[in-house]
Enzyme design. Structure first.
Site, short mmCIF file in Angstrom:
data_model
loop_
_atom_site.label_atom_id
_atom_site.label_comp_id
_atom_site.label_asym_id
_atom_site.label_seq_id
_atom_site.Cartn_x
_atom_site.Cartn_y
_atom_site.Cartn_z
N ASN A 569 0.74 -1.21 -0.02
CA ASN A 569 0.10 0.03 -0.09
C ASN A 569 0.75 1.09 -0.14
O ASN A 569 0.41 2.25 -0.44
CB ASN A 569 -1.00 -0.19 1.05
CG ASN A 569 -2.45 -0.45 0.82
OD1 ASN A 569 -2.58 -0.88 -0.63
ND2 ASN A 569 -3.52 -0.50 1.64
N SER A 594 -5.24 2.37 0.32
CA SER A 594 -6.58 2.20 0.61
C SER A 594 -6.86 0.81 1.07
O SER A 594 -6.19 -0.06 0.51
CB SER A 594 -7.48 2.61 -0.52
OG SER A 594 -8.87 2.20 -0.26
N ARG A 598 -7.68 -4.24 -0.62
CA ARG A 598 -7.40 -5.73 -0.17
C ARG A 598 -8.49 -6.59 -1.21
O ARG A 598 -8.20 -7.88 -1.54
CB ARG A 598 -8.01 -6.02 1.23
CG ARG A 598 -8.10 -7.04 1.60
CD ARG A 598 -9.04 -7.40 3.06
NE ARG A 598 -8.36 -6.63 4.04
CZ ARG A 598 -7.42 -7.28 4.79
NH1 ARG A 598 -7.11 -8.42 4.54
NH2 ARG A 598 -6.72 -6.59 5.93
N ASP A 614 -4.39 -11.15 7.33
CA ASP A 614 -3.32 -9.99 8.01
C ASP A 614 -1.92 -10.68 8.20
O ASP A 614 -1.88 -11.66 8.73
CB ASP A 614 -4.00 -9.23 9.07
CG ASP A 614 -5.07 -8.47 8.67
OD1 ASP A 614 -5.52 -8.43 7.26
OD2 ASP A 614 -5.97 -8.30 9.78
N ASP A 616 -0.08 -9.73 10.43
CA ASP A 616 0.30 -9.44 11.81
C ASP A 616 -0.41 -10.98 12.65
O ASP A 616 -0.28 -10.91 13.82
CB ASP A 616 0.07 -8.42 12.63
CG ASP A 616 -1.68 -7.82 12.52
OD1 ASP A 616 -2.30 -8.81 11.98
OD2 ASP A 616 -1.91 -6.73 12.68
N ARG A 644 -18.19 -12.68 14.78
CA ARG A 644 -18.37 -11.69 15.43
C ARG A 644 -20.09 -11.69 15.25
O ARG A 644 -20.46 -12.28 14.26
CB ARG A 644 -18.04 -10.28 14.65
CG ARG A 644 -16.70 -9.80 14.87
CD ARG A 644 -16.00 -9.39 16.24
NE ARG A 644 -14.98 -9.06 16.27
CZ ARG A 644 -13.84 -9.97 16.73
NH1 ARG A 644 -14.05 -11.34 16.74
NH2 ARG A 644 -12.50 -9.43 16.72
N PHE A 700 -11.17 4.92 6.85
CA PHE A 700 -10.01 3.81 6.33
C PHE A 700 -10.29 2.83 7.60
O PHE A 700 -9.33 2.16 8.68
CB PHE A 700 -8.79 4.71 6.85
CG PHE A 700 -7.37 3.95 6.42
CD1 PHE A 700 -6.90 4.12 5.01
CD2 PHE A 700 -6.58 3.05 7.27
CE1 PHE A 700 -5.89 3.28 4.48
CE2 PHE A 700 -5.58 2.37 6.76
CZ PHE A 700 -5.00 2.77 5.39
N ASP A 704 -13.94 -5.03 5.92
CA ASP A 704 -14.42 -6.60 6.08
C ASP A 704 -15.86 -6.60 6.65
O ASP A 704 -16.48 -7.44 6.08
CB ASP A 704 -13.56 -7.34 7.10
CG ASP A 704 -13.33 -6.44 8.39
OD1 ASP A 704 -13.83 -5.38 8.38
OD2 ASP A 704 -12.80 -6.96 9.47
#
Length: 780
Positions: A569, A594, A598, A614, A616, A644, A700, A704
């Site tokens: 990015n 941006s 993704r 991701d 991380d 979630r 930003f 998802d």
């Protein structure tokens, strides 16, 4: 004659030892006051007190060993639960696919314009069904293929092809999981090897069978399997091809291994190995025989044995010979490091009754780079290539992810580790004073007490008994000396104890890993006996480069990863040479920073399945493979690892705990989720999603969340599926480069997104899916 036990107390002996000593001292005095009249009573009292002291010591020792056992057992259980990979093979079938000392062999299909340009089926991008999760990936025939067809198998190996028009027949060795004997199985393919129908067992004898060499002669189809366990080489003829065969004749009364017959120069030649002779080097011997007919009689080559050399030189045959551009090629096995380590190809330059000469050439196939996570990562020992009517070449190659004898080796190392733990536990007990003797006190000569004349007369002539007692006594003195030298009141003494305890824990985990941890491979999970591959996609920037390097090194070794795409990015992009990767890495540099990038359309992605993950997030390859299997079952859903539950009025974004309290979820975070790349990206970049993308650009955040709403808006059925990982670590927390360090502010923004997207695309609150719905238990 007898005395109390010699005990040197360490400073760590504890109150229990002093209580035993106090009991002994006052018990002696009390007994002496009341029984000082006779020496016999004194001896009796001394003997009783000695026994009491030994009981105290034994009680304290028992408690110490029980505590050590429980603690180490708990540590081993925790390690096994969190760190050990489930054994995929044992989940494939109730009867077959058990761990086997001979290995975990399976079979893959390869294609090429020549035998020297073969590529695995996944590189050809062959699709079985556009509505399912493909392309097909190797291996295409496994123990599960045979076992689920009703023929329990621990492994399949030694593949031979027989081509009839557009139909391929595959003959192979299958190790019966019940009899533990090799049989000959057969399968059929009508799509050039992408899928195989198991037809059953073609040949089953009372002895081990393998290497089913099949060929034509005079209008008949013959099979010449290896049956060296029966002491001869036999020929079988098909009476109802391909499943019924009848014994034709014994063509050689020798236990020949891995033999084949080929026509060349007006004669028939039989190549094979006889490992039964005196002075023969196993897997390093080769003989040649010739005849005017494949039915014999056979005459030996003048220079037999052709080879009797090192087992790494390729003397033992490794498949069917082939002819290409007028040259004859023989395939041999390199068994140097382990049995069946790899195949070697030789061009035959001279083959006459008097002479034989061959030179090695390169086959040209790429070596696997994923180690034990690749189906053929450690071994491949058999190749058969055939040319189809189209001119294309097809090959079948077997492979294994573990070396020969791996299960036995792991068991021995595991037991050795556990024994080392036991020794360290005893050592700690000695240093703490919990263990007073390395051998039971009653074995020691100074603790025998008064002995009868019969016992003395038995001991005098028994040299072994005397030496044993002397040895035990010296061992116990050594333990006393050790306690005297290591003072636990000093820093050095405490450090010795701590290091010894830590070593015990590490060795216990190591032992459990060897015995119960399987081969160490994190294998893919088949679906309907087949495998596939996916593209791993992550988005990052220059400040997280260190994280990305670790990420690529780890995930590139996962079995089903085909390619890693890095969406760059911002910042200076790294060079590909900076990454340690087992798969191709492609960096897609973006003009604008941006989060919408993704899900950008990418025609260079070759697989239908895309894992958005991701950079991380670190989890095991096994968790990744389980998620991939679940997605292949539901390719129309988002399948991920972070659930979630969107509910409440007004809608509020909350963590996973909220979903678990309400026993359900209706959203999956796409920072760790599988999806149909083309379908997901088209939805995200559709005209209907334009307003949602603007919200993502403004905050930003929430890309998802938007994709979940788009999936739900496009379907009335369930659109998300949860798979629970064994463990997952957020590595950005250790570096200070986390994108959302302020959790409250991050959640507040996402709550706003929820309310905006709900107005745009409808509500998710009626889409709740409960946990623990899956039969495999992966969503608990």
């Amino acid at each position: 004659m007898g005395s109390s036990p010699i005990v040197v107390s360490g400073s760590g002996g504890g109150g229990w030892w002093w209580w035993c000593k106090w009991q002994r001292f006052y018990g002696n005095n009390s007994s002496s006051k009341h029984n000082s009249s006779t020496s016999n009573t004194l001896l009796s009292t001394s003997s009783n007190n000695s026994g009491n002291n030994e009981s105290c010591v034994l009680s304290w020792s028992f408690g110490y060993f029980l505590f050590a056992f429980l603690m180490l057992g708990w540590i081993a259980s925790l390690y096994g639960r969190l760190m050990l990979t489930p054994n995929v093979r044992t989940t494939l079938s109730t009867l077959g696919c058990q761990e086997d000392g001979e290995g975990s062999w399976s079979i893959g299909v390869f294609y090429g314009d020549s035998p020297f340009s073969l590529k695995p089926i996944e590189d050809m991008n062959i699709w079985r069904d556009k509505s399912a999760a493909w392309p097909v990936a190797n291996p295409v025939v496994t123990c599960a293929s045979a076992s689920e067809a009703g023929f329990p198998s621990n492994f399949v190996a030694d593949p031979f092809l027989y081509v009839q028009g557009d139909v391929l027949y595959l003959f192979f060795e299958t190790k019966n999981s019940i009899t533990m004997q090799g049989d000959i199985g057969v399968a059929r393919s009508v799509d050039k090897g992408a899928t195989w129908q198991q037809l059953g067992i073609a040949l089953d004898e009372d002895w081990h069978l393998s290497y089913p060499y099949v060929f034509d002669y005079n209008g008949h189809i013959y099979m010449m399997p290896e049956g060296s366990a029966n002491g001869d080489l036999r020929l079988y003829r098909a009476v109802n091809f391909p499943v019924e065969w009848t014994f034709d004749k014994v063509i050689m009364k020798k236990p020949m291994v891995d033999s084949f017959i080929i026509p060349h120069g007006g004669k028939y030649w039989l190549f094979g190995s006889d490992h039964s002779g005196i002075g023969t080097k196993k897997n390093g011997q080769l003989e040649i025989w010739y005849s005017t007919s494949p039915l014999g009689p056979w005459r030996p080559h003048k220079k037999n044995p052709i080879y009797n050399t090192d087992k790494s030189m390729g003397a033992r045959n490794g498949g069917r010979p082939f002819v290409h551009d007028g040259n004859l090629y023989r395939i041999g096995q390199d068994c140097g490091e382990t049995y069946g380590r790899r195949i070697r190809v030789f061009r035959v330059e001279i083959l006459t009754t008097d002479e034989f000469k061959e030179v090695e050439v390169s086959l040209g196939t790429e070596e696997p780079t994923k180690g034990r996570n690749a189906w053929n990562g450690l071994r491949n020992h058999h190749l058969d290539v055939q040319q189809l009517s189209s001119g294309e070449w097809v090959g079948v190659l077997d492979g294994d992810r573990v070396p020969s004898g791996d299960t036995n080796r792991r068991f021995v190392l595991g037991c050795a580790s556990v024994m080392a733990v036991a020794a360290l536990v005893i050592l700690v007990g000695l240093l703490l004073g919990a263990v007073k003797c390395l051998v039971p006190l009653s074995w020691c000569p100074h603790n025998m007490g008064k002995r009868s004349d019969a016992l003395l007369s038995w001991e005098k002539p028994n040299l072994l008994s005397s030496k044993l007692r002397l040895f035990c006594s010296r061992l116990n003195r050594a333990s006393s000396i050790l306690r005297a030298k290591v003072n636990l009141n000093t820093c050095t003494g405490r450090l010795v104890i701590i290091l010894t305890i830590m070593a015990s824990m590490a060795l216990m985990c190591l032992g459990v890993g060897y015995i119960y941890g399987g081969s160490g491979a994190q294998e893919p999970y088949p679906l309907n006996d087949h495998y596939s591959q996916f593209t791993l996609l992550t988005m990052t920037y220059d400040a997280r480069l260190w994280n990305l390097k670790m990420y690529i090194k780890h995930y590139s070794r996962c079995s089903s990863v085909r390619e890693i795409v890095v969406v760059w990015n911002k910042g200076k992009r790294p060079e590909l040479s900076e990454f340690d990767s087992a798969v191709p890495v492609r960096i897609r540099e973006e003009e604008e920073n941006s989060l919408n990038n993704r899900f950008k359309m990418d025609p260079k992605i070759k697989t239908r399945a895309v894992l958005e993950l991701d950079d991380d997030i670190m989890m095991t390859c096994d968790d990744i493979e389980r998620g991939f299997k679940v997605w292949r079952e539901h390719p129309d859903r988002i399948v991920g690892f972070y659930p979630r539950l969107v509910n409440g009025s007004p809608l509020k974004y909350r963590a996973e705990k909220h979903a678990r309290r309400h026993n359900g979820y209706n959203m999956i975070l796409t920072g760790a989720a599988f999806m149909d790349g083309r379908m997901a990206f088209e939805r995200y970049w559709s005209k209907e999603a334009m307003a949602g993308r603007q919200v993502v650009q403004k905050y930003f955040n929430c890309e998802d969340v938007l994709l979940n709403y788009l999936y739900a808006n496009a379907s009335s059925s369930q659109t998300v599926e949860y798979v629970r990982p064994a463990w997952a670590i957020d590595t950005s927390k250790f570096s200070g480069v986390a994108i959302s360090r302020n959790t409250n502010a991050h959640y507040h923004v996402r709550s706003n997104c929820l309310r905006i997207f709900a107005k745009m695309y409808g509500s998710l609150t009626d889409r709740k899916s409960e946990f623990s719905r899956r039969k495999d238990g992966w969503d608990v």
